[in-house]
Design a protein around this motif. Structure first.
Motif, PDB file in Angstrom:
ATOM      1  N   MET A 186       7.926  46.852  19.757  1.00 37.13           N
ATOM      2  CA  MET A 186       6.511  46.710  19.513  1.00 37.13           C
ATOM      3  C   MET A 186       6.013  47.986  18.848  1.00 37.13           C
ATOM      4  O   MET A 186       5.779  48.982  19.512  1.00 37.13           O
ATOM      5  N   LYS A 187       5.873  48.010  17.550  1.00 34.92           N
ATOM      6  CA  LYS A 187       5.361  49.166  16.823  1.00 34.92           C
ATOM      7  C   LYS A 187       3.874  48.991  16.571  1.00 34.92           C
ATOM      8  O   LYS A 187       3.402  47.900  16.309  1.00 34.92           O
ATOM      9  N   SER A 188       3.125  50.104  16.678  1.00 33.79           N
ATOM     10  CA  SER A 188       1.689  50.058  16.441  1.00 33.79           C
ATOM     11  C   SER A 188       1.405  50.040  14.948  1.00 33.79           C
ATOM     12  O   SER A 188       2.286  50.209  14.131  1.00 33.79           O
ATOM     13  N   ALA A 189       0.132  49.863  14.628  1.00 30.23           N
ATOM     14  CA  ALA A 189      -0.286  49.805  13.234  1.00 30.23           C
ATOM     15  C   ALA A 189       0.003  51.134  12.539  1.00 30.23           C
ATOM     16  O   ALA A 189       0.231  52.151  13.173  1.00 30.23           O
ATOM     17  N   ALA A 190      -0.025  51.098  11.208  1.00 28.76           N
ATOM     18  CA  ALA A 190       0.295  52.283  10.420  1.00 28.76           C
ATOM     19  C   ALA A 190      -0.684  53.426  10.682  1.00 28.76           C
ATOM     20  O   ALA A 190      -0.323  54.578  10.562  1.00 28.76           O
ATOM     21  N   ILE A 191      -1.923  53.106  11.043  1.00 24.66           N
ATOM     22  CA  ILE A 191      -2.904  54.139  11.337  1.00 24.66           C
ATOM     23  C   ILE A 191      -2.537  54.771  12.676  1.00 24.66           C
ATOM     24  O   ILE A 191      -2.394  54.086  13.671  1.00 24.66           O
ATOM     25  N   MET A 192      -2.373  56.096  12.690  1.00 23.04           N
ATOM     26  CA  MET A 192      -2.017  56.747  13.939  1.00 23.04           C
ATOM     27  C   MET A 192      -3.269  56.948  14.788  1.00 23.04           C
ATOM     28  O   MET A 192      -4.251  57.502  14.336  1.00 23.04           O
ATOM     29  N   HIS A 193      -3.197  56.461  16.001  1.00 20.51           N
ATOM     30  CA  HIS A 193      -4.262  56.661  16.980  1.00 20.51           C
ATOM     31  C   HIS A 193      -3.806  57.726  17.958  1.00 20.51           C
ATOM     32  O   HIS A 193      -2.628  57.825  18.275  1.00 20.51           O
ATOM     33  N   THR A 194      -4.767  58.490  18.458  1.00 22.66           N
ATOM     34  CA  THR A 194      -4.448  59.541  19.409  1.00 22.66           C
ATOM     35  C   THR A 194      -4.875  59.116  20.806  1.00 22.66           C
ATOM     36  O   THR A 194      -6.010  58.684  21.014  1.00 22.66           O
ATOM     37  N   ILE A 195      -3.950  59.263  21.744  1.00 24.17           N
ATOM     38  CA  ILE A 195      -4.176  58.878  23.129  1.00 24.17           C
ATOM     39  C   ILE A 195      -4.101  60.121  23.994  1.00 24.17           C
ATOM     40  O   ILE A 195      -3.177  60.925  23.869  1.00 24.17           O
ATOM     41  N   LEU A 196      -5.075  60.259  24.889  1.00 26.36           N
ATOM     42  CA  LEU A 196      -5.062  61.337  25.875  1.00 26.36           C
ATOM     43  C   LEU A 196      -4.536  60.768  27.183  1.00 26.36           C
ATOM     44  O   LEU A 196      -5.116  59.833  27.735  1.00 26.36           O
ATOM     45  N   LEU A 197      -3.409  61.308  27.652  1.00 23.93           N
ATOM     46  CA  LEU A 197      -2.831  60.931  28.941  1.00 23.93           C
ATOM     47  C   LEU A 197      -3.238  61.979  29.968  1.00 23.93           C
ATOM     48  O   LEU A 197      -3.045  63.172  29.735  1.00 23.93           O
ATOM     49  N   VAL A 198      -3.767  61.521  31.109  1.00 17.41           N
ATOM     50  CA  VAL A 198      -4.224  62.436  32.148  1.00 17.41           C
ATOM     51  C   VAL A 198      -3.548  62.056  33.460  1.00 17.41           C
ATOM     52  O   VAL A 198      -3.753  60.955  33.972  1.00 17.41           O
ATOM     53  N   VAL A 238      -1.834  63.483  23.470  1.00 17.87           N
ATOM     54  CA  VAL A 238      -2.291  64.737  24.036  1.00 17.87           C
ATOM     55  C   VAL A 238      -2.223  64.541  25.549  1.00 17.87           C
ATOM     56  O   VAL A 238      -2.569  63.474  26.056  1.00 17.87           O
ATOM     57  N   CYS A 239      -1.774  65.566  26.294  1.00 13.95           N
ATOM     58  CA  CYS A 239      -1.623  65.436  27.740  1.00 13.95           C
ATOM     59  C   CYS A 239      -2.496  66.442  28.481  1.00 13.95           C
ATOM     60  O   CYS A 239      -2.719  67.559  27.999  1.00 13.95           O
ATOM     61  N   ALA A 240      -2.977  66.030  29.662  1.00 17.50           N
ATOM     62  CA  ALA A 240      -3.747  66.897  30.544  1.00 17.50           C
ATOM     63  C   ALA A 240      -3.331  66.622  31.980  1.00 17.50           C
ATOM     64  O   ALA A 240      -3.009  65.487  32.332  1.00 17.50           O
ATOM     65  N   GLY A 290     -10.875  68.007  20.373  1.00 16.95           N
ATOM     66  CA  GLY A 290     -10.203  67.186  19.370  1.00 16.95           C
ATOM     67  C   GLY A 290     -10.532  65.711  19.520  1.00 16.95           C
ATOM     68  O   GLY A 290     -11.111  65.293  20.514  1.00 16.95           O
ATOM     69  N   HIS A 291     -10.166  64.948  18.541  1.00 19.62           N
ATOM     70  CA  HIS A 291     -10.458  63.517  18.513  1.00 19.62           C
ATOM     71  C   HIS A 291      -9.422  62.737  19.331  1.00 19.62           C
ATOM     72  O   HIS A 291      -8.226  62.955  19.195  1.00 19.62           O
ATOM     73  N   VAL A 292      -9.897  61.824  20.173  1.00 21.08           N
ATOM     74  CA  VAL A 292      -9.010  60.877  20.852  1.00 21.08           C
ATOM     75  C   VAL A 292      -9.582  59.477  20.693  1.00 21.08           C
ATOM     76  O   VAL A 292     -10.792  59.291  20.650  1.00 21.08           O
ATOM     77  N   ASP A 293      -8.679  58.497  20.572  1.00 16.57           N
ATOM     78  CA  ASP A 293      -9.087  57.108  20.410  1.00 16.57           C
ATOM     79  C   ASP A 293      -9.081  56.340  21.722  1.00 16.57           C
ATOM     80  O   ASP A 293      -9.713  55.284  21.824  1.00 16.57           O
ATOM     81  N   LEU A 294      -8.352  56.860  22.716  1.00 10.08           N
ATOM     82  CA  LEU A 294      -8.200  56.166  23.987  1.00 10.08           C
ATOM     83  C   LEU A 294      -7.772  57.177  25.039  1.00 10.08           C
ATOM     84  O   LEU A 294      -7.048  58.130  24.728  1.00 10.08           O
ATOM     85  N   ILE A 295      -8.218  56.958  26.276  1.00 10.54           N
ATOM     86  CA  ILE A 295      -7.833  57.828  27.391  1.00 10.54           C
ATOM     87  C   ILE A 295      -7.166  56.972  28.458  1.00 10.54           C
ATOM     88  O   ILE A 295      -7.679  55.909  28.821  1.00 10.54           O
ATOM     89  N   VAL A 296      -6.019  57.441  28.947  1.00 11.27           N
ATOM     90  CA  VAL A 296      -5.328  56.815  30.078  1.00 11.27           C
ATOM     91  C   VAL A 296      -5.327  57.855  31.182  1.00 11.27           C
ATOM     92  O   VAL A 296      -4.741  58.931  31.026  1.00 11.27           O
ATOM     93  N   THR A 297      -6.004  57.553  32.292  1.00 13.21           N
ATOM     94  CA  THR A 297      -6.132  58.548  33.348  1.00 13.21           C
ATOM     95  C   THR A 297      -5.683  58.036  34.708  1.00 13.21           C
ATOM     96  O   THR A 297      -5.918  56.881  35.056  1.00 13.21           O
ATOM     97  N   ASP A 298      -5.057  58.928  35.440  1.00 12.17           N
ATOM     98  CA  ASP A 298      -4.749  58.682  36.843  1.00 12.17           C
ATOM     99  C   ASP A 298      -6.071  58.697  37.601  1.00 12.17           C
ATOM    100  O   ASP A 298      -7.088  59.195  37.104  1.00 12.17           O
TER     101      ASP A 298
END
Length: 127
Positions: free
Chosen positions: A1-13, A35-37, A50-58
């Motif tokens: 499963m490959k994502s679209a050609a546009i790179m999106h930035t995800i922040l993992l927390v 990006v990780c935190a 910085g720019h992020v498109d989505l955040i995944v947080t604990d």
């Protein structure tokens, strides 16, 4: 499963470095920038710098938990529309769902994780 050609930035927390490492590698293999935190305090600093498109947080973390992170982000107009996935081994309290778009219980299958991310990144891009 490959994502679209546009790179999106995800922040993992997450306060568990092993979880951050595994998901970072998987997401990078799918073509996402990552990006990780380690907690909510660090996550806010990363979002503001910085720019992020989505955040995944604990949910349960030291210094600032996922619930407080979600509340603070939604209160900031420049970040209020950034989609958030809560990724937790416990169930977040009821009634806070307005602060996030999805909740995935740990452990979650990689396909389920990637599908949820792809759907939210796509939806965010259409707004």
């Amino acid at each position: 499963m490959k994502s679209a050609a546009i790179m999106h930035t995800i922040l993992l927390v997450d306060d568990e470095p092993e979880i951050l490492t595994v998901w970072r590698v998987i997401l990078e293999m799918e073509g996402y920038g990552v990006v990780c935190a380690g907690d909510g305090v660090e996550a806010l600093a990363k979002v503001e710098s910085g720019h992020v498109d989505l955040i995944v947080t604990d949910w349960m973390m030291p210094r600032m938990d996922g619930g407080e992170l979600c509340r603070r982000l939604k209160a900031m107009p420049e970040f209020a529309n950034v989609p958030i996935i809560v990724h937790t081994s416990s169930r977040p309290p009821e009634g806070n769902g307005a602060n996030w778009q999805d909740c995935l219980r740990k452990p979650v299958d990689a396909i389920v994780f990637l599908t949820a991310i792809a759907a939210l990144v796509k939806d965010a891009g259409n707004k």
